[in-house]
Design a protein around this motif. Structure first.
Motif, PDB file in Angstrom:
ATOM      1  N   LEU A 147      49.870  35.985  47.630  1.00 62.33           N
ATOM      2  CA  LEU A 147      48.965  36.168  46.381  1.00 62.33           C
ATOM      3  C   LEU A 147      47.330  35.776  46.639  1.00 62.33           C
ATOM      4  N   ASP A 148      46.636  36.863  46.340  1.00 62.96           N
ATOM      5  CA  ASP A 148      45.067  36.372  46.479  1.00 62.96           C
ATOM      6  C   ASP A 148      44.673  36.351  45.034  1.00 62.96           C
ATOM      7  N   GLN A 149      44.017  35.311  44.640  1.00 63.65           N
ATOM      8  CA  GLN A 149      43.723  35.283  43.112  1.00 63.65           C
ATOM      9  C   GLN A 149      42.209  35.157  43.283  1.00 63.65           C
ATOM     10  N   THR A 150      41.512  36.275  42.203  1.00 62.85           N
ATOM     11  CA  THR A 150      40.077  36.380  42.326  1.00 62.85           C
ATOM     12  C   THR A 150      39.616  36.262  40.826  1.00 62.85           C
ATOM     13  N   TYR A 151      38.518  36.090  40.393  1.00 64.12           N
ATOM     14  CA  TYR A 151      37.941  36.231  39.144  1.00 64.12           C
ATOM     15  C   TYR A 151      38.734  37.125  38.335  1.00 64.12           C
ATOM     16  N   GLY A 152      39.689  36.792  37.430  1.00 65.97           N
ATOM     17  CA  GLY A 152      40.369  37.812  36.533  1.00 65.97           C
ATOM     18  C   GLY A 152      41.370  38.347  36.749  1.00 65.97           C
TER      19      GLY A 152
END
Length: 75
Positions: A20-25
């Motif tokens: 999983l790549d988590q980015t802003y929003g």
């Protein structure tokens, strides 16, 4: 992935998943991008016109070893 691979480290069973790549929003699946990264002031890295393939990651349920593949059409 359609096969039932075994871990190359301990011979345990491997299970499908993804990193999983988590980015802003947003939450997204990691992807392989062709060629070297080219910096962009606005987006961090330029992606226009580059092939993008989702990365599938297998995890050994016994020892935790991770093995990743970028197979077109999967993910």
């Amino acid at each position: 992935m359609t096969r039932s691979p075994v871990c190359p480290k301990c011979s345990g069973p491997m299970e499908d998943g993804f990193v999983l790549d988590q980015t802003y929003g947003a939450n997204t699946q990691s992807a392989w991008i062709e060629g070297p990264p080219v910096r962009s002031v606005w987006t961090g890295v330029k992606l226009k016109g580059k092939e993008r393939v989702p990365v599938t990651t297998l995890r050994c349920s016994r020892c935790g070893f991770l093995e990743s593949y970028a197979i077109p059409g999967e993910g």
